[in-house]
Design a protein around this motif. Structure first.
Motif, PDB file in Angstrom:
ATOM      1  N   ALA A 225     -26.315  38.108  50.472  1.00  0.00           N
ATOM      2  CA  ALA A 225     -26.374  39.056  51.641  1.00  0.00           C
ATOM      3  C   ALA A 225     -26.499  40.692  51.268  1.00  0.00           C
ATOM      4  O   ALA A 225     -27.598  41.702  51.685  1.00  0.00           O
ATOM      5  N   ALA A 226     -25.483  41.112  50.235  1.00  0.00           N
ATOM      6  CA  ALA A 226     -25.564  42.601  49.772  1.00  0.00           C
ATOM      7  C   ALA A 226     -26.272  42.248  48.659  1.00  0.00           C
ATOM      8  O   ALA A 226     -26.589  44.073  49.119  1.00  0.00           O
ATOM      9  N   ALA A 227     -26.778  41.515  48.445  1.00  0.00           N
ATOM     10  CA  ALA A 227     -27.982  42.047  47.403  1.00  0.00           C
ATOM     11  C   ALA A 227     -28.987  42.757  48.201  1.00  0.00           C
ATOM     12  O   ALA A 227     -29.829  43.551  47.856  1.00  0.00           O
ATOM     13  N   GLN A 228     -29.830  41.943  49.498  1.00  0.00           N
ATOM     14  CA  GLN A 228     -30.680  42.320  50.554  1.00  0.00           C
ATOM     15  C   GLN A 228     -30.138  43.200  50.630  1.00  0.00           C
ATOM     16  O   GLN A 228     -31.471  43.656  51.004  1.00  0.00           O
ATOM     17  N   GLU A 229     -29.224  43.701  51.292  1.00  0.00           N
ATOM     18  CA  GLU A 229     -29.490  45.187  51.545  1.00  0.00           C
ATOM     19  C   GLU A 229     -29.565  46.218  50.653  1.00  0.00           C
ATOM     20  O   GLU A 229     -30.228  47.310  51.337  1.00  0.00           O
TER      21      GLU A 229
ATOM     22  N   ALA B  14     -40.437  36.149  35.775  1.00  0.00           N
ATOM     23  CA  ALA B  14     -39.457  35.778  36.567  1.00  0.00           C
ATOM     24  C   ALA B  14     -38.932  36.941  37.381  1.00  0.00           C
ATOM     25  O   ALA B  14     -37.886  37.238  38.407  1.00  0.00           O
ATOM     26  N   THR B  15     -39.132  37.914  37.401  1.00  0.00           N
ATOM     27  CA  THR B  15     -39.105  38.949  38.353  1.00  0.00           C
ATOM     28  C   THR B  15     -39.647  39.179  39.808  1.00  0.00           C
ATOM     29  O   THR B  15     -39.243  38.780  40.338  1.00  0.00           O
ATOM     30  N   ARG B  16     -41.107  38.579  39.605  1.00  0.00           N
ATOM     31  CA  ARG B  16     -41.588  38.289  40.960  1.00  0.00           C
ATOM     32  C   ARG B  16     -41.528  37.323  41.689  1.00  0.00           C
ATOM     33  O   ARG B  16     -41.194  37.375  42.097  1.00  0.00           O
ATOM     34  N   HIS B  17     -40.748  35.896  40.508  1.00  0.00           N
ATOM     35  CA  HIS B  17     -40.186  34.597  41.239  1.00  0.00           C
ATOM     36  C   HIS B  17     -39.141  35.589  41.963  1.00  0.00           C
ATOM     37  O   HIS B  17     -38.570  34.662  43.143  1.00  0.00           O
ATOM     38  N   PHE B  18     -38.156  36.511  41.435  1.00  0.00           N
ATOM     39  CA  PHE B  18     -36.798  36.608  41.522  1.00  0.00           C
ATOM     40  C   PHE B  18     -37.123  37.305  43.510  1.00  0.00           C
ATOM     41  O   PHE B  18     -35.883  36.602  44.528  1.00  0.00           O
ATOM     42  N   GLU B  19     -38.431  38.152  43.276  1.00  0.00           N
ATOM     43  CA  GLU B  19     -38.533  39.432  44.058  1.00  0.00           C
ATOM     44  C   GLU B  19     -39.192  38.101  46.006  1.00  0.00           C
ATOM     45  O   GLU B  19     -37.889  38.489  46.600  1.00  0.00           O
TER      46      GLU B  19
ATOM     47  N   LEU C 126     -37.994  34.926  45.950  1.00  0.00           N
ATOM     48  CA  LEU C 126     -37.104  33.735  46.031  1.00  0.00           C
ATOM     49  C   LEU C 126     -36.066  34.919  47.251  1.00  0.00           C
ATOM     50  O   LEU C 126     -35.779  34.565  48.230  1.00  0.00           O
ATOM     51  N   TYR C 127     -35.709  36.175  46.812  1.00  0.00           N
ATOM     52  CA  TYR C 127     -34.482  36.508  47.257  1.00  0.00           C
ATOM     53  C   TYR C 127     -34.995  37.932  48.684  1.00  0.00           C
ATOM     54  O   TYR C 127     -34.547  38.643  49.734  1.00  0.00           O
ATOM     55  N   GLY C 128     -36.893  38.226  48.549  1.00  0.00           N
ATOM     56  CA  GLY C 128     -37.325  39.402  49.492  1.00  0.00           C
ATOM     57  C   GLY C 128     -36.771  40.715  48.550  1.00  0.00           C
ATOM     58  O   GLY C 128     -36.829  41.767  49.470  1.00  0.00           O
ATOM     59  N   ILE C 129     -36.149  40.533  47.584  1.00  0.00           N
ATOM     60  CA  ILE C 129     -35.928  42.071  46.715  1.00  0.00           C
ATOM     61  C   ILE C 129     -37.084  42.556  46.415  1.00  0.00           C
ATOM     62  O   ILE C 129     -37.259  42.511  45.160  1.00  0.00           O
ATOM     63  N   LYS C 130     -37.056  44.003  47.045  1.00  0.00           N
ATOM     64  CA  LYS C 130     -38.516  44.192  46.326  1.00  0.00           C
ATOM     65  C   LYS C 130     -37.963  45.248  44.249  1.00  0.00           C
ATOM     66  O   LYS C 130     -37.005  45.591  43.512  1.00  0.00           O
ATOM     67  N   THR C 131     -38.738  44.570  43.342  1.00  0.00           N
ATOM     68  CA  THR C 131     -38.235  44.432  41.994  1.00  0.00           C
ATOM     69  C   THR C 131     -39.389  45.288  40.920  1.00  0.00           C
ATOM     70  O   THR C 131     -40.283  44.539  41.247  1.00  0.00           O
ATOM     71  N   GLN C 132     -38.542  45.593  40.426  1.00  0.00           N
ATOM     72  CA  GLN C 132     -39.514  46.194  39.373  1.00  0.00           C
ATOM     73  C   GLN C 132     -39.635  46.082  37.701  1.00  0.00           C
ATOM     74  O   GLN C 132     -38.213  45.712  37.637  1.00  0.00           O
ATOM     75  N   TYR C 133     -40.370  46.268  36.465  1.00  0.00           N
ATOM     76  CA  TYR C 133     -39.776  45.951  35.457  1.00  0.00           C
ATOM     77  C   TYR C 133     -40.034  46.938  34.574  1.00  0.00           C
ATOM     78  O   TYR C 133     -41.051  47.617  34.650  1.00  0.00           O
TER      79      TYR C 133
END
Length: 360
Positions: free
Chosen positions: A31-35, A53-58, A60-67
């Motif tokens: 929850a804190a990460a998604q916040e 890996a970064t695409r899959h993490f995004e 999974l959790y709906g967290i915008k992930t850049q690399y």
């Protein structure tokens, strides 16, 4: 119809795996990460794996992930220059020596102990002070173009000392000691196996046979199959990629008979990360089968160091068994002395070598 059912079944299996992984992670952390909603990753593994890996993490959790993909030797200077205004949250993959250097400079955060670190198969696969945790290991060795060696009437080198033979002059590629974690491991390996003075002398002598120093550790492997590089020094799983994924069956992989060492590919959190909870969640994810098993699906065939992950069959088929490496390698000594060891070698090589060390 059968194809549709197969796709649906694969999707259901993926969802089941993802759900099982998510159930093991503290809901408050999620929850804190998604916040926070964002994550920036510096990756030093191969880009296909990093992207997956970064695409899959995004997903999974709906967290915008850049690399951003950077060689391991490039990351610490960049983070150090940024000070408290760091541009990334986590560091993923590469080789452990630069991670240790970064930890010694106070650039990494060891305040979080990931629950999934309990699945590491050995304590050697984590920093003693908790600054990084390993996700894979890879063996250092030689990759040779068999066709080119046959054309030149040469046998493949079997040992590190063989590389000094005059017949190999201008045929060998290695990565840059200043930018590549792979090359830093070569330095530490030679100075530990042969002693400091003899190790430096060996690398000065080896320089006489080096044609190109590449910026990235995987650089030599990418040019062996074409014959541009006849003998490449690097991690042998990079050679597997060239054989399996790019079809270069003219490549032979060689584990040096006089001993070799291995890398540990870590994951770590940067000090002053702007998204600390997302970084912690990514640590858990990086130490899960869901993440590490993506490696082999994306051309990275390192041995995995988690007891709940399935080893890539390709690494097994090519005999890249981590138990074959020299057991005398001192990781603590390497952590303390990598920068000084590289400086010794560069000073011994002198100004004449500088023009050949690629940084772009």
């Amino acid at each position: 119809m059968k194809k549709l059912l197969a796709i649906l079944l694969a999707a259901m299996m993926l969802l089941a795996c993802c759900s099982a992984f998510a159930e093991e992670i503290d809901e408050d952390l999620i929850a804190a990460a998604q916040e926070e909603g964002e994550l920036v990753v510096y990756g030093s593994c191969e880009e296909d794996y990093l992207a997956a890996a970064t695409r899959h993490f995004e997903e999974l959790y709906g967290i915008k992930t850049q690399y951003q993909r950077l060689s391991t030797g490039e990351v610490a200077p960049k983070i150090e220059e940024e000070g408290e205004n760091v541009s990334a949250d986590v560091w993923f993959g590469g080789t452990n020596n630069p991670y240790d250097e970064a930890a010694a400079k106070g650039l990494l955060d060891n305040s979080y102990v990931p629950a999934n670190a309990a699945h590491l198969t050995s304590d050697m696969y984590k920093n003693p002070d908790g600054y990084w945790y390993g996700i894979y290991t890879g063996i250092l060795g030689f990759m040779v173009n068999k066709d080119e060696l046959d054309r030149l009437g040469l046998e493949a080198p079997k040992t590190w000392d063989d590389l000094l033979k005059e017949e190999y002059k201008g045929l060998i590629w290695l990565s840059n000691y200043n930018t590549a974690g792979t090359a830093k491991l070569v330095v530490n390996t030679m100075l530990q196996m042969k002693g400091k003075d003899e190790g430096v002398k060996y690398l000065v002598d080896l320089d006489k046979n080096i044609q190109v120093y590449t910026k990235s550790g995987s650089g030599p492997s990418k040019n062996v199959g074409t014959g541009e590089c006849v003998i490449g020094i690097g991690f042998l799983h990079d050679g597997i990629y060239q054989i399996v994924d790019n079809g270069y069956e003219n490549i032979e992989l060689i584990i040096p008979a006089d001993g070799t060492t291995c890398e540990i590919g870590p994951v770590a959190i940067f000090n002053h990360a702007k998204h600390p909870n997302a970084a912690k969640l990514f640590m858990e994810y990086a130490l899960s089968p869901e993440c590490v098993e993506l490696a082999a699906q994306n051309g990275s065939y390192q041995f995995l160091v988690l007891d709940n992950a399935t080893q890539p069959q390709q690494a097994i088929d090519f005999g890249l068994d981590p138990s074959l490496v020299w057991d005398g390698y001192d990781f603590a000594d390497a952590a303390a002395n990598t920068a000084a060891n590289v400086e010794l070698v560069m000073n011994a090589l002198g100004d004449a070598a500088d023009d050949r060390f690629q940084t772009e």
